[in-house]
Design an enzyme around this catalytic site. Sequence first.
Site, short mmCIF file in Angstrom:
data_model
loop_
_atom_site.label_atom_id
_atom_site.label_comp_id
_atom_site.label_asym_id
_atom_site.label_seq_id
_atom_site.Cartn_x
_atom_site.Cartn_y
_atom_site.Cartn_z
N LEU A 95 0.84 -1.19 0.00
CA LEU A 95 0.00 0.00 0.00
C LEU A 95 0.87 1.23 0.00
CD1 LEU A 95 -2.74 -0.98 2.60
CD2 LEU A 95 -3.07 -0.62 0.16
N GLY A 96 1.99 1.14 0.66
CA GLY A 96 2.88 2.30 0.71
C GLY A 96 4.15 1.97 1.45
N GLY A 106 7.12 3.72 3.87
CA GLY A 106 7.39 4.88 4.71
C GLY A 106 8.77 4.77 5.30
N GLY A 107 9.06 5.75 6.11
CA GLY A 107 10.36 5.76 6.75
C GLY A 107 10.53 4.61 7.70
N GLY A 153 8.81 1.57 7.45
CA GLY A 153 8.65 0.24 6.90
C GLY A 153 7.69 0.22 5.74
N VAL A 181 3.91 -0.98 4.19
CA VAL A 181 2.55 -1.33 4.59
C VAL A 181 1.92 -2.18 3.49
CG1 VAL A 181 0.31 -0.46 5.30
CG2 VAL A 181 2.37 0.81 5.88
N LYS A 189 1.60 -3.47 8.78
CA LYS A 189 2.82 -2.67 8.70
C LYS A 189 3.99 -3.53 9.13
CE LYS A 189 4.99 1.57 10.11
NZ LYS A 189 4.83 2.83 10.82
N ASP A 196 5.00 11.87 14.94
CA ASP A 196 5.26 12.00 13.50
C ASP A 196 3.98 12.45 12.79
OD1 ASP A 196 6.61 12.02 11.15
OD2 ASP A 196 6.56 9.85 10.85
#
Length: 737
Positions: free
Chosen positions: A444-445, A447-448, A450, A452, A466, A564
């Site tokens: 799905l995406g 990020g910094g 990890g 997802v 995640k 965050d």
Amino acid sequence: MVMTLVMQLMLLLLLPVTRVSAQEQQQPPQQVVRPSCRDKCGNITIPYPFGIGAGCFRNDGRGGFELECNDSRSTPRLTVAGNGIRITSLSIITSEARALLRATRRCYDSKGRITGRSGDTSVPLIGSHYLFSQARNRLVALGCSNLGYFVDAAGYYVSGCMAVCGPQHFIELGSCTGVACCQSTIPPAIDYYEPYVLDFTKEQTDKGIVSYSNSTTCRYVFLAETKWLTTTLTGKSEYLNRTNNFAVPVILDWAVRNVGNCSAAKRNTTDYACQSALSDCVDSKNGNGYQCNCSKGYEGNPYLQDGCRDIDECKRKEEQPCYGVCANTLGSHTCQCPPGTSGDATTKTGCRPKDNFTLALKVVTGVSVGVFLPLFMCFWLYLGLQKRKLIRTKQMFFELNGGLFLQQQISNYNGTSTGTGGFKIFSKEELEKATSNFAADRILGRGGHGIVYKGDLEDKTVVAIKKSKMTEEVPTKEFAREMFILSQINHKNVVKLLGCCLEVEVPMLVYEFVSNGTLYQYIHGSRGLDSDTGFHTCLRIAVESAEALAYMHSSASPPILHGDVKTANILLDDKLTAKVSDFGASKLAPTDEAQMATLVQGTCGYLDPEYLMTCRLTDKSDVYSFGVVLLELLTRKKALYFDGPEEDRSLVLCFMMAVKVGQHQDLLDSQVRDEMRIEALEEITHLVMRCLNMSGEERPTMKEVAERLEMLRRYHHHPWAQADANPEEEQSLLAME
Ligand SMILES: *[C@@H]1O[C@H](CO)[C@@H](O)[C@H](O)[C@H]1NC(C)=O
Ligand SMILES: *[C@@H]1O[C@H](CO)[C@@H](O)[C@H](O)[C@H]1NC(C)=O
Ligand SMILES: *[C@@H]1O[C@H](CO)[C@@H](O)[C@H](O)[C@H]1NC(C)=O
Ligand SMILES: *[C@@H]1O[C@H](CO)[C@@H](O)[C@H](O)[C@H]1NC(C)=O
Ligand SMILES: *[C@@H]1O[C@H](CO)[C@@H](O)[C@H](O)[C@H]1NC(C)=O
Ligand SMILES: *[C@@H]1O[C@H](CO)[C@@H](O)[C@H](O)[C@H]1NC(C)=O
Ligand SMILES: *[C@@H]1O[C@H](CO)[C@@H](O)[C@H](O)[C@H]1NC(C)=O
């Protein structure tokens, strides 16, 4: 089974490759005599070393092998040259000769006077190749009363027996056991025979011997073949009162007797009798001398050079039964089952249909099994060990990650309250299954922290999983506690944490799935603010986000901080409701120095400068970050943008500079400028500036931010109603500068 197969393989390799082929060529007829010598006398075969005529018999100085045949008689008569002994048969195999000797006879009248006698001659075999057979001859005295015996060349008594007169039934029942007939064995190596008959008359009869007075007319003594004695004489009373002459068969053992034994004979090769190379020498069993015998598997006359011939065993089914395929070999033969069968071909039902599991197949299978079984076992063992190791590893991580604590907490919670808990500890396998083994198309995406993944659980729930990046931090019980607290949060604007997986090095978190992307995408992406939704939607999202943060800050002690906050962490569902995500990545408000020392986390552009300086994350750090989010909503510019001049890259700095010179209106998004009233704009600008204050203490609380935004939202929606209903608020709104 493996062993037998391996053995079979070895046998196969050891089997001689070449097999002696059977001698199929036609053999000349078997020779038993020397060339151009007489081989028969009447129907008696004369094998060499016997022979008739010069050069036809073995002549080694001793008599016996030279024979004579008188053909002028009605039946040709074969005799030994020199002593005239009549021969009726000769055998090389048994090394015997059958002679016909006349019985010695004495006949008396009633007064005891001799009325007739014959056969008194001695039979001298001295110096010849013959000896009387000890095993197959008996001395017999016939007629009563009669003492019959014989003496040797020196006149010594050798053997004898006495036949007396007795009742008839003894004669008939007995087989020459003493009444009217008696027999005696003879010693070995007898080469001289001289018979005697002693008549025991009535007068001479001793009191000790009770004898019938009537005696037979004639008494006999003779050597006889044992077989003849039992077949011809026994139980036949007519022999007892016979008076004529008769001849009896006697067995003579012949051998080559000019040398004492084989070892001596073999020393003189010219004299050695066993001429055939395929023959063996056998010491004579009776007396000195030796005889020859064809080697095993051969037959014929060993005394001739080519006398021994191979036996074709396949033609002698009686002696060597073979019910399969018989193949003769030199000196032997083979007997195998017909093709397609196996077993023992020498017995009638020995061969059985062969299974298709041929020897070659067996060998291959045997070798394969022999080789692969240990390999397989090793592999299996290895797998087993690996599996155990895996389970141990999983258990270790589970415990390291505070799984036990979490389990305990969950059970406590579920036990004490009717709570909505719903928090679950997932196994690694469950999550692997849900994400098709973390397939790339499930991402799905990134990020910094990890990656997802989108996951479908067994119960059809769609979740976001995640998978954090590896960190050097050692997961602790703290983490589990955080998990637990977060799991208890149930706010409509917070992405719900459904569970986690602790069996891996870095725990995986399972969240509710939010379908419509992030606020970041909403603002900066293709589906940006449009006229349909407008700024009021943005405002609502801001309110909801603020409320979520405020709730988190106030719901627990110590407060749950986000750490965050950014547009990318505010998710939107299908109704564009804001859901703040990624609380899991944040730390609880630190309580000791050790925790304070942890690495600064967060995203550039949103980071609280005070946090950067003190490394102390507070609720006001979230407020700062939220200020940036608000700014992003108002300007539709990214927190950091790299397309402008260097000094303009930070949105916050840009905006602060603009506010200083009163040109901040220019930075705002045109739609925002159009839609919002000027006083509302000023109010929200003021709020943003407060949030972005360098000093955390000067910043408003999240609760206040939420409340002020909510008021602005209402004012923006119904400015007239707001004005009427709440003049106080209006006032405060206008009194901001
Ligand atoms: C040889 O012939 C005689 C009579 O002619 C007979 O009794 C005897 O059995 C025969 N022997 C052989 C071995 O044929
Ligand atoms: C052969 O036998 C006959 C008849 O008994 C006899 O007259 C003759 O002398 C014998 N011959 C030899 C060589 O012994
Ligand atoms: C001998 O004489 C007796 C009578 O005196 C008789 O019974 C018996 O059969 C005779 N035996 C023989 C062998 O002649
Ligand atoms: C021998 O004697 C028996 C009676 O004991 C008689 O039957 C038989 O005929 C006699 N045989 C000869 C050959 O005399
Ligand atoms: C064979 O005979 C020789 C003499 O003829 C004798 O010295 C030797 O001992 C004998 N060997 C055997 C095994 O009887
Ligand atoms: C071998 O035997 C032959 C014939 O009997 C005889 O002449 C010779 O002397 C013997 N040789 C030896 C070494 O005994
Ligand atoms: C001679 O060989 C045959 C067959 O090999 C055997 O049966 C026989 O007993 C042998 N004879 C002697 C005297 O060893």
